[in-house]
Scaffold this motif. Structure first.
Motif, PDB file in Angstrom:
ATOM      1  N   ASN A 281       0.795  -1.236   0.000  1.00  0.00           N
ATOM      2  CA  ASN A 281       0.000   0.000   0.000  1.00  0.00           C
ATOM      3  C   ASN A 281       0.823   1.279   0.000  1.00  0.00           C
ATOM      4  OD1 ASN A 281      -1.993  -1.865   0.343  1.00  0.00           O
ATOM      5  ND2 ASN A 281      -2.251  -1.485   2.531  1.00  0.00           N
ATOM      6  N   GLY A 282       2.145   1.171   0.212  1.00  0.00           N
ATOM      7  CA  GLY A 282       2.976   2.374   0.302  1.00  0.00           C
ATOM      8  C   GLY A 282       2.724   3.120   1.598  1.00  0.00           C
ATOM      9  N   GLY A 283       3.014   4.436   1.615  1.00  0.00           N
ATOM     10  CA  GLY A 283       2.835   5.224   2.842  1.00  0.00           C
ATOM     11  C   GLY A 283       4.167   5.421   3.525  1.00  0.00           C
ATOM     12  N   LEU A 284       4.113   5.662   4.844  1.00  0.00           N
ATOM     13  CA  LEU A 284       5.354   5.923   5.581  1.00  0.00           C
ATOM     14  C   LEU A 284       5.494   4.926   6.728  1.00  0.00           C
ATOM     15  CD1 LEU A 284       5.067   9.807   5.865  1.00  0.00           C
ATOM     16  CD2 LEU A 284       6.868   8.578   4.646  1.00  0.00           C
ATOM     17  N   LEU A 285       6.611   4.243   6.740  1.00  0.00           N
ATOM     18  CA  LEU A 285       6.859   3.271   7.816  1.00  0.00           C
ATOM     19  C   LEU A 285       8.300   3.470   8.276  1.00  0.00           C
ATOM     20  CD1 LEU A 285       5.800   0.740   9.380  1.00  0.00           C
ATOM     21  CD2 LEU A 285       6.827  -0.660   7.582  1.00  0.00           C
ATOM     22  N   ALA A 286       8.470   3.623   9.602  1.00  0.00           N
ATOM     23  CA  ALA A 286       9.838   3.856  10.098  1.00  0.00           C
ATOM     24  C   ALA A 286      10.140   2.954  11.281  1.00  0.00           C
ATOM     25  CB  ALA A 286       9.983   5.318  10.526  1.00  0.00           C
ATOM     26  N   ILE A 287      11.432   2.630  11.415  1.00  0.00           N
ATOM     27  CA  ILE A 287      11.844   1.834  12.575  1.00  0.00           C
ATOM     28  C   ILE A 287      12.932   2.592  13.335  1.00  0.00           C
ATOM     29  CG2 ILE A 287      13.366   0.436  11.049  1.00  0.00           C
ATOM     30  CD1 ILE A 287      13.200  -1.744  13.224  1.00  0.00           C
ATOM     31  N   ALA A 288      12.773   2.611  14.670  1.00  0.00           N
ATOM     32  CA  ALA A 288      13.782   3.263  15.517  1.00  0.00           C
ATOM     33  C   ALA A 288      14.292   2.240  16.522  1.00  0.00           C
ATOM     34  CB  ALA A 288      13.160   4.446  16.244  1.00  0.00           C
ATOM     35  N   ILE A 289      15.615   2.244  16.738  1.00  0.00           N
ATOM     36  CA  ILE A 289      16.182   1.372  17.782  1.00  0.00           C
ATOM     37  C   ILE A 289      16.756   2.289  18.854  1.00  0.00           C
ATOM     38  CG2 ILE A 289      17.726  -0.551  18.298  1.00  0.00           C
ATOM     39  CD1 ILE A 289      17.865  -1.165  15.340  1.00  0.00           C
ATOM     40  N   ALA A 290      16.310   2.070  20.086  1.00  0.00           N
ATOM     41  CA  ALA A 290      16.772   2.920  21.194  1.00  0.00           C
ATOM     42  C   ALA A 290      17.582   2.075  22.160  1.00  0.00           C
ATOM     43  CB  ALA A 290      15.573   3.527  21.905  1.00  0.00           C
ATOM     44  N   ASP A 291      18.712   2.612  22.615  1.00  0.00           N
ATOM     45  CA  ASP A 291      19.571   1.868  23.528  1.00  0.00           C
ATOM     46  C   ASP A 291      19.975   2.791  24.684  1.00  0.00           C
ATOM     47  OD1 ASP A 291      21.569  -0.762  23.342  1.00  0.00           O
ATOM     48  OD2 ASP A 291      22.409   0.931  24.444  1.00  0.00           O
ATOM     49  N   LEU A 292      19.862   2.272  25.907  1.00  0.00           N
ATOM     50  CA  LEU A 292      20.229   3.107  27.056  1.00  0.00           C
ATOM     51  C   LEU A 292      21.726   3.320  27.067  1.00  0.00           C
ATOM     52  CD1 LEU A 292      18.029   1.513  29.783  1.00  0.00           C
ATOM     53  CD2 LEU A 292      17.759   3.707  28.674  1.00  0.00           C
ATOM     54  N   ASP A 293      22.138   4.507  27.484  1.00  0.00           N
ATOM     55  CA  ASP A 293      23.576   4.778  27.520  1.00  0.00           C
ATOM     56  C   ASP A 293      24.154   4.331  28.856  1.00  0.00           C
ATOM     57  OD1 ASP A 293      23.417   5.912  25.004  1.00  0.00           O
ATOM     58  OD2 ASP A 293      22.856   7.891  25.820  1.00  0.00           O
TER      59      ASP A 293
ATOM     60  N   THR B 220      20.416   8.410  30.009  1.00  0.00           N
ATOM     61  CA  THR B 220      20.207   8.988  28.673  1.00  0.00           C
ATOM     62  C   THR B 220      19.991   7.870  27.659  1.00  0.00           C
ATOM     63  OG1 THR B 220      22.569   9.068  28.270  1.00  0.00           O
ATOM     64  CG2 THR B 220      21.555  11.070  29.136  1.00  0.00           C
ATOM     65  N   LEU B 221      19.495   8.315  26.499  1.00  0.00           N
ATOM     66  CA  LEU B 221      19.061   7.357  25.488  1.00  0.00           C
ATOM     67  C   LEU B 221      19.684   7.731  24.141  1.00  0.00           C
ATOM     68  CD1 LEU B 221      16.844   5.090  25.427  1.00  0.00           C
ATOM     69  CD2 LEU B 221      15.295   6.813  24.537  1.00  0.00           C
ATOM     70  N   SER B 222      20.208   6.725  23.433  1.00  0.00           N
ATOM     71  CA  SER B 222      20.662   6.963  22.051  1.00  0.00           C
ATOM     72  C   SER B 222      19.699   6.246  21.121  1.00  0.00           C
ATOM     73  CB  SER B 222      22.058   6.393  21.835  1.00  0.00           C
ATOM     74  OG  SER B 222      22.975   7.091  22.634  1.00  0.00           O
ATOM     75  N   VAL B 223      19.349   6.925  20.008  1.00  0.00           N
ATOM     76  CA  VAL B 223      18.362   6.328  19.106  1.00  0.00           C
ATOM     77  C   VAL B 223      18.834   6.415  17.656  1.00  0.00           C
ATOM     78  CG1 VAL B 223      15.909   6.290  18.486  1.00  0.00           C
ATOM     79  CG2 VAL B 223      16.586   7.277  20.670  1.00  0.00           C
ATOM     80  N   GLY B 224      18.646   5.315  16.931  1.00  0.00           N
ATOM     81  CA  GLY B 224      18.905   5.306  15.490  1.00  0.00           C
ATOM     82  C   GLY B 224      17.585   5.071  14.786  1.00  0.00           C
ATOM     83  N   VAL B 225      17.307   5.854  13.738  1.00  0.00           N
ATOM     84  CA  VAL B 225      15.999   5.717  13.093  1.00  0.00           C
ATOM     85  C   VAL B 225      16.119   5.832  11.569  1.00  0.00           C
ATOM     86  CG1 VAL B 225      15.492   8.145  13.597  1.00  0.00           C
ATOM     87  CG2 VAL B 225      13.614   6.596  13.093  1.00  0.00           C
ATOM     88  N   THR B 226      15.237   5.126  10.880  1.00  0.00           N
ATOM     89  CA  THR B 226      15.230   5.183   9.420  1.00  0.00           C
ATOM     90  C   THR B 226      13.822   4.888   8.891  1.00  0.00           C
ATOM     91  OG1 THR B 226      16.318   4.348   7.419  1.00  0.00           O
ATOM     92  CG2 THR B 226      15.810   2.724   9.077  1.00  0.00           C
ATOM     93  N   HIS B 227      13.528   5.366   7.674  1.00  0.00           N
ATOM     94  CA  HIS B 227      12.270   4.975   7.031  1.00  0.00           C
ATOM     95  C   HIS B 227      12.501   3.748   6.159  1.00  0.00           C
ATOM     96  CE1 HIS B 227      10.216   8.818   8.055  1.00  0.00           C
ATOM     97  NE2 HIS B 227       9.157   8.005   7.987  1.00  0.00           N
ATOM     98  N   ILE B 228      11.497   2.913   6.030  1.00  0.00           N
ATOM     99  CA  ILE B 228      11.614   1.730   5.182  1.00  0.00           C
ATOM    100  C   ILE B 228      11.493   2.182   3.725  1.00  0.00           C
ATOM    101  CG2 ILE B 228      10.752  -0.657   4.845  1.00  0.00           C
ATOM    102  CD1 ILE B 228      11.299   0.089   7.835  1.00  0.00           C
ATOM    103  N   LYS B 229      12.339   1.575   2.860  1.00  0.00           N
ATOM    104  CA  LYS B 229      12.284   1.927   1.429  1.00  0.00           C
ATOM    105  C   LYS B 229      11.684   0.763   0.656  1.00  0.00           C
ATOM    106  CE  LYS B 229      16.674   4.200   1.927  1.00  0.00           C
ATOM    107  NZ  LYS B 229      18.032   4.083   1.521  1.00  0.00           N
TER     108      LYS B 229
END
Ligand SMILES: Nc1nc2c(ncn2[C@@H]2O[C@H](COP(=O)(O)OP(=O)(O)OP(=O)(O)O)[C@@H](O)[C@H]2O)c(=O)[nH]1
Length: 531
Positions: free
Chosen positions: A398-410, A491-500
């Motif tokens: 269907n398309g649209g916007l889908l993103a995944i974020a990974i969060a890791d405690l520092d 504190t929290l570090s986060v990496g995020v991206t949209h699915i292609k």
């Protein structure tokens, strides 16, 4: 003279050394005895929990007990523990197959019950759901055997440690080498850490969860070995009670189901045979009536006077009335019997209905638990895998916007190392509820493992997601943690991206992970987005 005094001095020094050696030997002996008793107790509990599962396992556990009572060499004990571990692992596979068989038998029995006429509609519906759920659930019993196997593995590691330092020094020792001073044996920090992690993974019924949490909260780096052993035993007790409880729930339901089926079968059989007998009796009465009426007609032909007719008819009418009474009473007997049978069947079905509700609840509970992280009550990794795969397929269609974020405690290790695992656990729970408060409406939240979490966003663009994650990051840093009177901030570090479009789940996950790595590298406490 002086020669004698030197000899005396040497003798006195030697005696002192000998006394010290004897004392140190006796301390070692006492401690070894204590640990042996605790280990034997563990073996007894393991034997009880696995009794009857497999004859050779029963025998090996009995042999292990006897090795301990005979103070056999530790190498023999290790060899046997290894064999027991392998057997438990083998059994875990066998058990899964048995459970699959039990499930299919349950399905067959349930399908047979569905075909019974007159089953109340709500029960029929519940049965359908139950049968459907049953197809998918096999967690309930299967989880226990691998747990036991892990615990035994654990003991094996502990035993090896004891062997490396010195065969008689204790099972979990990190000893103080000065044995002449009375010292308390302390377990290895790593063993406590692994035990805590194992306890976090164990999913037991709600009624046993608090007991496990209590055991976990009492684990401390400076606890003596014997206390740790007691915690092992207590954990084992909880697992074994939960297993028993699980077995009982399934057993009660299955036996009620089979009882109901056999009652229904007997009732149907006996109704058919009663009906058969009654039909014959009815036929006989009908013939009798037919004959009586014919007889009455022929009586009329032969009568000479009205009085004769009256007498004859009144006699014959009485006979007919008697036959009709008999017929009515036969019918009402049949009615009563049928009603009795129906009530009996109804009662059984009602009991089954109650049991199936309880069983259904247990299955639902198990299903929910198999997708929930025991410590934080967030979705677990299995739930994340399922959700992310489904959402990725939907996005590709269907398309649209889908993103995944990974969060890791520092620097989370610092919390564990400085304030203990229980403080670490509490921190994870507080963070989980903060994630829920901040993101619940916007993202699917799961604990991926350890101190790593994942968020899936649907329908948000880059700027919106970064703003939400930055707000979360700020709120986390503001949380007022206090351990041993020290104010601590996380504190929290986060990496995020949209699915292609040409991504699959792994590629997308790896890109978010690379972003997280970058966030850590650039100094932590930040959100990094990768296109
Ligand atoms: N209390 C507790 N600690 C856990 C649990 N799961 C994992 N850990 C701990 O999390 C810590 C993770 O440490 P590292 O991977 O070195 O990460 P870190 O200290 O956060 O360092 P950075 O990620 O580089 O900031 C270890 O000490 C693990 O024992 C858990 O369920 N409870």
């Amino acid at each position: 003279m002086s020669g004698n005094s030197t000899v005396d001095k040497e003798i006195a020094a030697l005696k002192k050394k000998l006394d010290a050696a004897i004392e140190s030997r006796s301390i070692i002996d006492d401690e070894f005895k204590l640990q042996t008793t605790l280990f034997t107790e563990f073996i007894i509990k393991l034997s009880q929990a696995t009794k009857g599962i497999d004859l050779s396992l029963d025998n090996k556990l009995a042999k292990l007990r006897s090795l301990f009572t005979k103070s056999a060499p530790i190498a023999d004990v290790q060899k046997l523990v290894k064999e027991i571990t392998l057997l438990l692992q083998k059994f875990s596979i066998k058990k899964e197959q048995e459970i699959a068989k039990l499930q299919s038998e349950f399905n067959l029995a349930g399908q047979a019950l569905q075909k019974v006429n007159g089953l109340p509609e709500n029960l029929r519906r519940q049965l359908r759901t139950l049968l459907k759920d049953n197809e998918e659930t096999k967690e309930a019993l299967a989880q226990y055997i691998p747990l036991m196997s892990q615990l035994v593995n654990f003991y094996q590691t502990a035993l090896k440690k004891g062997n490396v330092t010195d065969n008689a020094e204790g099972l979990l020792s990190q000893q103080n080498s000065n044995r002449s001073e009375k010292t308390v044996t302390k377990p290895d920090h790593k063993v406590i850490e692994r035990f805590t992690e194992l306890l976090s993974k164990i999913n037991v019924s709600r009624q046993y969860q608090n007991q496990l949490l209590k055991i976990k909260s009492e684990l401390k780096d400076d606890m003596p070995n014997e206390k740790l052993f007691n915690s092992f035993l207590a954990a084992f007790d909880v697992i074994s009670h939960d297993l028993q409880h699980e077995r009982n729930t399934a057993k009660v339901f299955l036996s009620t189901l089979s009882e109901t089926l056999s009652t229904i079968q007997t009732a149907v059989k006996s109704t058919i045979s009663t009906q058969d007998k009654c039909n014959k009796r009815h036929q006989k009465l009908n013939t009798q009536l037919q004959n009586q009426i014919t007889d009455m007609a022929s009586g009329l032909d032969q009568a000479n006077s009205l009085v004769d007719i009256k007498v004859d008819i009144s006699g014959k009418l009485k006979a007919i009335a008697n036959t009709l009474d008999e017929k009515t009473s036969l019918e009402s007997t049949l009615q009563v019997e049928l009603e009795k049978k129906l009530v009996e069947m109804q009662t059984k079905i009602e009991t089954l209905e109650e049991q199936s509700i309880t069983f259904e609840k247990r299955i639902q509970e198990q299903q929910a638990k198999s997708l929930q992280d025991a410590l934080t009550k967030l979705n677990n990794r299995a739930a994340f895998d399922e959700y992310f795969a489904k959402e990725t397929v939907r996005y590709q269609h269907n398309g649209g916007l889908l993103a995944i974020a990974i969060a890791d405690l520092d620097d989370f290790k610092r919390i564990n190392d400085t304030y203990g695992h229980t403080a670490g656990d509490k921190t994870l729970q507080v963070l989980a509820s903060t994630f829920k408060k901040n993101l619940a409406g916007d993202a699917f939240i799961a604990r991926y493992g350890g101190e790593e979490f994942v968020f899936i966003f649907r329908g948000f663009d880059k700027a919106e997601i970064i703003s939400k994650l930055n707000a979360l990051k700020v709120n986390i840093a503001r949380l007022p943690f206090k351990f041993k009177n020290n104010k601590v901030s996380m504190t929290l570090s986060v990496g995020v991206t949209h699915i292609k479009t040409d991504d699959n789940v792994h590629i997308a996950f790896e890109r978010a992970d690379t972003a997280l790595y970058k966030a850590k590298e650039e100094g932590k406490n930040r959100v990094i987005y990768i296109q």
